[in-house]
Design a protein around this motif. Structure first.
Motif, mmCIF file in Angstrom:
data_model
loop_
_atom_site.group_PDB
_atom_site.id
_atom_site.type_symbol
_atom_site.label_atom_id
_atom_site.label_comp_id
_atom_site.label_asym_id
_atom_site.label_seq_id
_atom_site.Cartn_x
_atom_site.Cartn_y
_atom_site.Cartn_z
ATOM 1 N N CYS A 6 0.822 -1.214 0.000
ATOM 2 C CA CYS A 6 0.000 0.000 0.000
ATOM 3 C C CYS A 6 0.855 1.263 0.000
ATOM 4 N N SER A 7 0.281 2.319 -0.544
ATOM 5 C CA SER A 7 0.869 3.642 -0.403
ATOM 6 C C SER A 7 0.493 4.162 0.979
ATOM 7 N N ASP A 8 1.172 5.211 1.438
ATOM 8 C CA ASP A 8 0.931 5.681 2.808
ATOM 9 C C ASP A 8 -0.432 6.326 2.981
ATOM 10 N N GLY A 9 -1.138 6.558 1.873
ATOM 11 C CA GLY A 9 -2.484 7.085 1.977
ATOM 12 C C GLY A 9 -3.415 6.153 2.726
ATOM 13 N N LEU A 10 -3.125 4.847 2.702
ATOM 14 C CA LEU A 10 -3.953 3.890 3.445
ATOM 15 C C LEU A 10 -3.621 3.908 4.930
ATOM 16 N N ASN A 11 -2.342 3.739 5.275
ATOM 17 C CA ASN A 11 -1.999 3.629 6.696
ATOM 18 C C ASN A 11 -2.074 4.958 7.449
ATOM 19 N N LYS A 12 -2.246 6.062 6.709
ATOM 20 C CA LYS A 12 -2.518 7.340 7.370
ATOM 21 C C LYS A 12 -3.925 7.358 7.961
ATOM 22 N N GLU A 13 -4.819 6.595 7.344
ATOM 23 C CA GLU A 13 -6.227 6.627 7.740
ATOM 24 C C GLU A 13 -6.673 5.378 8.511
ATOM 25 N N VAL A 14 -6.028 4.254 8.254
ATOM 26 C CA VAL A 14 -6.454 2.987 8.838
ATOM 27 C C VAL A 14 -5.285 2.387 9.626
ATOM 28 N N SER A 15 -5.522 2.073 10.887
ATOM 29 C CA SER A 15 -4.461 1.553 11.747
ATOM 30 C C SER A 15 -4.126 0.106 11.402
ATOM 31 N N ASP A 16 -2.965 -0.346 11.842
ATOM 32 C CA ASP A 16 -2.561 -1.731 11.607
ATOM 33 C C ASP A 16 -3.541 -2.712 12.242
ATOM 34 N N LYS A 17 -4.048 -2.371 13.424
ATOM 35 C CA LYS A 17 -5.015 -3.247 14.089
ATOM 36 C C LYS A 17 -6.300 -3.375 13.276
ATOM 37 N N ALA B 84 -9.910 10.617 3.079
ATOM 38 C CA ALA B 84 -8.532 10.309 2.679
ATOM 39 C C ALA B 84 -7.787 11.553 2.204
ATOM 40 N N ARG B 85 -6.804 11.941 2.971
ATOM 41 C CA ARG B 85 -6.047 13.162 2.672
ATOM 42 C C ARG B 85 -5.063 12.975 1.532
ATOM 43 N N ASP B 86 -4.762 11.741 1.232
ATOM 44 C CA ASP B 86 -3.771 11.440 0.208
ATOM 45 C C ASP B 86 -4.348 10.415 -0.758
ATOM 46 N N ASN B 87 -3.636 10.189 -1.858
ATOM 47 C CA ASN B 87 -4.022 9.099 -2.756
ATOM 48 C C ASN B 87 -3.896 7.769 -2.008
ATOM 49 N N VAL B 88 -4.770 6.834 -2.342
ATOM 50 C CA VAL B 88 -4.778 5.543 -1.658
ATOM 51 C C VAL B 88 -4.679 4.422 -2.687
ATOM 52 N N THR B 89 -3.677 3.570 -2.518
ATOM 53 C CA THR B 89 -3.515 2.415 -3.396
ATOM 54 C C THR B 89 -3.189 1.198 -2.548
ATOM 55 N N CYS B 90 -3.833 0.084 -2.828
ATOM 56 C CA CYS B 90 -3.516 -1.146 -2.106
ATOM 57 C C CYS B 90 -3.689 -2.356 -3.012
ATOM 58 N N ILE B 91 -2.795 -3.307 -2.823
ATOM 59 C CA ILE B 91 -2.890 -4.597 -3.501
ATOM 60 C C ILE B 91 -2.858 -5.681 -2.428
ATOM 61 N N LEU B 92 -3.820 -6.587 -2.496
ATOM 62 C CA LEU B 92 -3.831 -7.754 -1.615
ATOM 63 C C LEU B 92 -3.490 -8.985 -2.433
ATOM 64 N N ILE B 93 -2.564 -9.791 -1.913
ATOM 65 C CA ILE B 93 -2.112 -11.005 -2.598
ATOM 66 C C ILE B 93 -2.255 -12.178 -1.641
ATOM 67 N N LYS B 94 -2.945 -13.226 -2.072
ATOM 68 C CA LYS B 94 -3.169 -14.381 -1.206
ATOM 69 C C LYS B 94 -2.495 -15.615 -1.798
ATOM 70 N N ASN B 95 -1.732 -16.311 -0.971
ATOM 71 C CA ASN B 95 -1.077 -17.545 -1.383
ATOM 72 C C ASN B 95 -2.009 -18.715 -1.121
ATOM 73 N N LYS B 96 -2.393 -19.421 -2.187
ATOM 74 C CA LYS B 96 -3.436 -20.438 -2.080
ATOM 75 C C LYS B 96 -2.931 -21.797 -2.559
ATOM 76 N N SER B 97 -3.643 -22.829 -2.153
ATOM 77 C CA SER B 97 -3.335 -24.179 -2.589
ATOM 78 C C SER B 97 -3.794 -24.378 -4.030
ATOM 79 N N ASP B 98 -3.118 -25.244 -4.752
ATOM 80 C CA ASP B 98 -3.499 -25.538 -6.131
ATOM 81 C C ASP B 98 -4.905 -26.127 -6.218
ATOM 82 N N THR B 99 -5.383 -26.686 -5.122
ATOM 83 C CA THR B 99 -6.716 -27.293 -5.127
ATOM 84 C C THR B 99 -7.809 -26.306 -4.750
ATOM 85 N N ASP B 100 -7.420 -25.089 -4.320
ATOM 86 C CA ASP B 100 -8.414 -24.074 -3.975
ATOM 87 C C ASP B 100 -9.106 -23.577 -5.228
#
Length: 258
Positions: free
Chosen positions: A188-199, A226-242
């Protein structure tokens, strides 16, 4: 194992343009978030140049041929080009970008970064920030000048100490480790963690549905103006059978923010 991903970007509610850019290349195991700096016609150019240069360097390579060395070299090329553009096109004005990159291959993950764009890992329900911000306040925390909990609200919170295009020499940090089934990465760019906490991020990611979680994180940023631009990518590692889709997780409850 294979990786599914979901990416999105928004200019936020304050900025007139979006200076963020991202890249998704799941078949090559590469994901990138870049956050431009320098204002209109500089920041957006810088972040897109970083993305384009990385893409050019890996576009015709197989996963086996893509290495951290290849990616670092592309960042150094971007750095040199932005340094030149600053002189020739922007009258000496800084045209730079932070960047965070995830490379997954051979059951290992590699996070590369410059600046304060972040890479997180959710493993067995616990979220950790793998990257370490190249920022003034982070240096102050390391030196014991301020407490970590006060960093985000500090007047120097926006001052970064490293970015692509700023200095003639570029140092890229790299963190590599073994990949595990079920790992979820957030870039993510810092635009996300400026607004949303790690918890809060950790709570949102618990159900495991990366599409709904990504939408919830973006929603959280926007409803908090959102005071800044916000960009996020989520990547999930999955089983071949999923299932290739996230449909199996569709009944999970994603926390909403107000």
């Amino acid at each position: 194992m294979f990786q599914s991903s979901h990416a999105q970007t928004h200019r936020g509610t304050v900025r007139k343009i979006n200076e963020d850019a991202f890249l998704e290349r799941p078949t090559q195991g590469v994901w990138v978030v870049a956050d431009g700096m320098g204002g209109h016609a500089a920041g957006d150019v810088a972040s897109q140049l970083v993305i384009d240069t990385i893409l050019k360097s890996i576009e015709y390579l197989s996963l086996d041929e893509i290495t951290t060395t290849v990616i670092v070299q592309s960042l150094k090329e971007s750095n040199a080009m932005l340094q030149q553009m600053s002189k020739t096109q922007f009258s000496g004005k800084v045209a730079g970008s932070t960047v965070v990159i995830l490379l997954i291959k051979d059951d290992y993950y590699h996070l590369l970064w410059v600046g304060d764009s972040r890479g997180y890992l959710l493993r067995e329900g616990v979220l950790q920030q793998v990257t370490k911000d190249h920022s003034q306040v982070n240096d102050m925390v390391d030196e014991g000048v301020i407490l970590a909990k006060d960093a985000e609200s500090h007047p120097l919170a926006n001052v970064i100490t490293r970015a692509v295009g700023v200095d003639s020499e570029l140092n890229v940090d790299i963190k590599s480790d073994k990949l595990e089934l079920g790992d979820v990465f957030l870039l993510c760019s810092d635009g996300l963690n400026k607004e949303v906490s790690d918890k809060e991020i950790e709570k949102v990611l618990q159900p495991g549905n990366i599409i709904d979680a990504g939408m919830a994180l973006m929603h959280a940023s926007l409803v908090r103006n959102a005071r800044d631009n916000v960009t996020c990518i989520l990547i999930k590692n999955k089983s071949d059978t999923d299932n290739m889709s996230e449909d199996s997780d569709s009944d999970a409850t994603i926390p909403l923010f107000v």
